[in-house]
Scaffold this active site. Sequence first.
Site, mmCIF file in Angstrom:
data_model
loop_
_atom_site.group_PDB
_atom_site.id
_atom_site.type_symbol
_atom_site.label_atom_id
_atom_site.label_comp_id
_atom_site.label_asym_id
_atom_site.label_seq_id
_atom_site.Cartn_x
_atom_site.Cartn_y
_atom_site.Cartn_z
ATOM 1 N N ALA A 201 0.864 -1.194 0.000
ATOM 2 C CA ALA A 201 0.000 0.000 0.000
ATOM 3 C C ALA A 201 0.893 1.234 0.000
ATOM 4 C CB ALA A 201 -0.958 -0.009 1.191
ATOM 5 N N HIS B 150 7.009 5.790 1.586
ATOM 6 C CA HIS B 150 7.829 4.599 1.320
ATOM 7 C C HIS B 150 8.865 4.896 0.238
ATOM 8 C CE1 HIS B 150 3.918 2.670 2.672
ATOM 9 N NE2 HIS B 150 4.785 2.076 3.464
ATOM 10 N N GLN C 114 1.450 -8.501 13.589
ATOM 11 C CA GLN C 114 1.385 -7.169 14.202
ATOM 12 C C GLN C 114 -0.027 -6.589 14.212
ATOM 13 O OE1 GLN C 114 4.355 -5.717 11.186
ATOM 14 N NE2 GLN C 114 3.248 -3.803 11.383
ATOM 15 N N GLY D 73 10.829 4.737 8.499
ATOM 16 C CA GLY D 73 10.352 6.116 8.602
ATOM 17 C C GLY D 73 10.183 6.574 10.044
ATOM 18 N N ASP E 80 6.766 6.300 12.192
ATOM 19 C CA ASP E 80 6.623 5.281 13.240
ATOM 20 C C ASP E 80 7.875 5.361 14.113
ATOM 21 O OD1 ASP E 80 4.123 3.783 12.326
ATOM 22 O OD2 ASP E 80 5.339 3.804 10.518
ATOM 23 N N MET F 30 1.964 11.107 5.809
ATOM 24 C CA MET F 30 1.543 10.076 4.851
ATOM 25 C C MET F 30 1.463 8.724 5.547
ATOM 26 S SD MET F 30 3.524 11.023 1.352
ATOM 27 C CE MET F 30 3.320 12.657 0.653
ATOM 28 N N ARG G 177 -2.920 3.999 5.877
ATOM 29 C CA ARG G 177 -4.269 4.001 6.463
ATOM 30 C C ARG G 177 -5.047 5.276 6.126
ATOM 31 N NH1 ARG G 177 -1.574 0.691 10.744
ATOM 32 N NH2 ARG G 177 -2.631 -1.313 10.681
HETATM 33 O O1 PAF Z 1 6.209 0.045 9.195
HETATM 34 C C1 PAF Z 1 5.774 -0.953 8.581
HETATM 35 O O2 PAF Z 1 5.308 -0.872 7.446
HETATM 36 C C2 PAF Z 1 5.833 -2.315 9.253
HETATM 37 O O3 PAF Z 1 5.611 -2.209 10.623
HETATM 38 C C3 PAF Z 1 7.142 -3.082 8.962
HETATM 39 C C4 PAF Z 1 8.352 -2.364 9.521
HETATM 40 C C5 PAF Z 1 7.308 -3.271 7.467
HETATM 41 C C6 PAF Z 1 7.087 -4.470 9.608
HETATM 42 O O4 PAF Z 1 6.014 -5.218 9.134
#
Ligand code: PAF
Length: 283
Positions: free
Chosen positions: A37, A42, A66, A152, A155, A189, A192
């Site tokens: 997504a 990214h 997760q 990033g 997070d 960004m 979700r």
């Molecule tokens: O930040 C994310 O997209 C996810 O938590 C990651 C680091 C790819 C782990 O699944």
Amino acid sequence: MADSPLRTLRDVATLRATTAAARAKGHTVGLVPTMGALHDGHLSLVRAAKQRCDLVIASLFVNPKQFAPNEDFGRYPRDEAGDAAMLAQAGCDLLYAPGAEIMYPEGFATTVEVTDVSRPLEGESRPHFFGGVATVVTKLLLQCLPDCGFFGEKDYQQLLVIKKLARDLDIPTEIVGCPTMRESDGLAMSSRNAYLSPEERRIAARLNLVLHDAIKEARAGEAIAEAEAEAARHLLAAGFSRIDYVAMRDAETLAPISALSRPARIFAAAWLGKTRLIDNMEV
Ligand code: PAF
């Protein structure tokens, strides 16, 4: 996928052979872990990886570990072909897209748990989350053995958790944090954001503005607890339906702070209907 614009690897042996061949030529390897997504946030990680590394690999795996049972694993957006096209356009060299049977084969029984920095904030609101992230990221780093891994700051707590696990487990990968990418109205960004209705999207832009205001108030001498409480009130008044937290914390340990004497960040998680948004910034 025969017609993918990007060479796609799906198993550990081929991934390891590919990165070993690159290293044998003296090339450095950069890994950008994703759950797909993809958005420009990214792609900024891919661009950062290209500046540092000769071979850039993006991974795509929507990690079931997760997500709690009541969360959005089932409806998380999935479009591997679209993601591969964006990665190719950004100059990514390879896509690693393992299936669940590769990541969690029958009988899989290991969880990587990072204590301290995993505990507060997201750890309180989503107790399952960091165990799932730490486990899958440890696996991805060990499968790929990259020189650098790119994550990033959107997070930010996740970034701290990953830095700690790489250090504690002697994984020889430099964990590189990259700045949050924002829309023109400042909304961070996030994959979700696609869940938001037009009205929710309008309200969502208030999140970063309210955090900026709280920082201004704290810098002007308002008590930290009052600045946090006021920000939460403003978010509810703007239309957010629920606040998980608004908190200023030590930027390294995430411990609560009562004064701005050390580097600090403000963190927030808030709901708009069924969508949970997070953001954070330097105080
Ligand atoms: O930040 C994310 O997209 C996810 O938590 C990651 C680091 C790819 C782990 O699944």
